[in-house]
Design a protein around this motif. Sequence first.
Motif, PDB file in Angstrom:
ATOM      1  N   GLY A 102      32.736  -6.359 -33.028  1.00  0.00           N
ATOM      2  CA  GLY A 102      33.694  -6.436 -31.945  1.00  0.00           C
ATOM      3  C   GLY A 102      34.697  -5.321 -31.813  1.00  0.00           C
ATOM      4  O   GLY A 102      35.705  -5.492 -31.136  1.00  0.00           O
ATOM      5  N   ALA A 103      34.459  -4.193 -32.401  1.00  0.00           N
ATOM      6  CA  ALA A 103      35.385  -3.085 -32.240  1.00  0.00           C
ATOM      7  C   ALA A 103      35.314  -2.560 -30.803  1.00  0.00           C
ATOM      8  O   ALA A 103      34.330  -2.754 -30.101  1.00  0.00           O
ATOM      9  CB  ALA A 103      35.050  -1.967 -33.227  1.00  0.00           C
ATOM     10  N   ILE A 104      36.372  -1.902 -30.401  1.00  0.00           N
ATOM     11  CA  ILE A 104      36.389  -1.255 -29.092  1.00  0.00           C
ATOM     12  C   ILE A 104      36.578   0.237 -29.347  1.00  0.00           C
ATOM     13  O   ILE A 104      37.550   0.655 -29.958  1.00  0.00           O
ATOM     14  CB  ILE A 104      37.521  -1.799 -28.207  1.00  0.00           C
ATOM     15  N   CYS A 105      35.610   1.003 -28.917  1.00  0.00           N
ATOM     16  CA  CYS A 105      35.654   2.450 -29.121  1.00  0.00           C
ATOM     17  C   CYS A 105      35.523   3.128 -27.763  1.00  0.00           C
ATOM     18  O   CYS A 105      34.486   2.981 -27.101  1.00  0.00           O
ATOM     19  CB  CYS A 105      34.523   2.916 -30.023  1.00  0.00           C
ATOM     20  N   GLY A 106      36.540   3.834 -27.342  1.00  0.00           N
ATOM     21  CA  GLY A 106      36.483   4.541 -26.068  1.00  0.00           C
ATOM     22  C   GLY A 106      36.216   3.626 -24.888  1.00  0.00           C
ATOM     23  O   GLY A 106      35.488   4.000 -23.977  1.00  0.00           O
ATOM     24  N   GLY A 107      36.758   2.418 -24.925  1.00  0.00           N
ATOM     25  CA  GLY A 107      36.544   1.472 -23.845  1.00  0.00           C
ATOM     26  C   GLY A 107      35.210   0.755 -23.907  1.00  0.00           C
ATOM     27  O   GLY A 107      34.831   0.052 -22.980  1.00  0.00           O
ATOM     28  N   PHE A 108      34.497   0.921 -24.997  1.00  0.00           N
ATOM     29  CA  PHE A 108      33.176   0.298 -25.172  1.00  0.00           C
ATOM     30  C   PHE A 108      33.319  -0.839 -26.174  1.00  0.00           C
ATOM     31  O   PHE A 108      33.754  -0.627 -27.301  1.00  0.00           O
ATOM     32  CB  PHE A 108      32.186   1.346 -25.695  1.00  0.00           C
ATOM     33  N   HIS A 109      32.966  -2.063 -25.765  1.00  0.00           N
ATOM     34  CA  HIS A 109      33.056  -3.237 -26.630  1.00  0.00           C
ATOM     35  C   HIS A 109      31.760  -3.365 -27.425  1.00  0.00           C
ATOM     36  O   HIS A 109      30.718  -3.650 -26.853  1.00  0.00           O
ATOM     37  CB  HIS A 109      33.293  -4.509 -25.806  1.00  0.00           C
ATOM     38  N   ILE A 110      31.832  -3.154 -28.711  1.00  0.00           N
ATOM     39  CA  ILE A 110      30.646  -3.182 -29.565  1.00  0.00           C
ATOM     40  C   ILE A 110      30.328  -4.619 -29.944  1.00  0.00           C
ATOM     41  O   ILE A 110      31.187  -5.343 -30.436  1.00  0.00           O
ATOM     42  CB  ILE A 110      30.870  -2.326 -30.829  1.00  0.00           C
ATOM     43  N   ASP A 111      29.084  -5.035 -29.735  1.00  0.00           N
ATOM     44  CA  ASP A 111      28.667  -6.383 -30.156  1.00  0.00           C
ATOM     45  C   ASP A 111      27.561  -6.325 -31.201  1.00  0.00           C
ATOM     46  O   ASP A 111      27.045  -7.330 -31.630  1.00  0.00           O
ATOM     47  CB  ASP A 111      28.260  -7.247 -28.964  1.00  0.00           C
ATOM     48  N   GLY A 112      27.215  -5.145 -31.640  1.00  0.00           N
ATOM     49  CA  GLY A 112      26.228  -4.989 -32.698  1.00  0.00           C
ATOM     50  C   GLY A 112      25.777  -3.546 -32.786  1.00  0.00           C
ATOM     51  O   GLY A 112      26.039  -2.750 -31.880  1.00  0.00           O
ATOM     52  N   CYS A 113      25.134  -3.216 -33.873  1.00  0.00           N
ATOM     53  CA  CYS A 113      24.596  -1.864 -34.015  1.00  0.00           C
ATOM     54  C   CYS A 113      23.535  -1.844 -35.109  1.00  0.00           C
ATOM     55  O   CYS A 113      23.509  -2.711 -35.976  1.00  0.00           O
ATOM     56  CB  CYS A 113      25.695  -0.856 -34.315  1.00  0.00           C
TER      57      CYS A 113
END
Length: 137
Positions: A102-113
């Motif tokens: 759930g991090a937010i990087c540069g306006g991008f909401h991460i839901d997995g990687c």
Amino acid sequence: MAGAPRNTRQKQAVYDALLHLDHPTATQVYEYVHTTHPTLSRGTVFRVLGAFAAGGQVRRVTLEGSDARFDHTLAPHAHGRCRVCGRVCDIFLPDYASIARGAICGGFHIDGCEVEFTGVCDACDRKQMRESAEKEG
């Protein structure tokens, strides 16, 4: 018992194989399970693995140049793949868990990687060093 899942022994056999094998493909799970449960079909093993992945009991791992693999370790982590033998291992990195959840990087909401590192595992590295020493010696 009412409401109990069907094929519990089959599911348990597949899950036990996942615990025993290291990031196996569905075919590797089938081959492992088939030795002790010869009546268990390939299709059943593949369906059970798909259901486990869909239900969040295991992770389906997609690595470049490889069939999908299955990982029973659910904690956020990356994978390393040996370019010589294809072995896959877990790599736990600092801060990976916070980024993957759930991090937010540069306006991008991460839901997995999925992160894959390539290199040479210890066993292949030792083998290459022995072979190199034998050629020189």
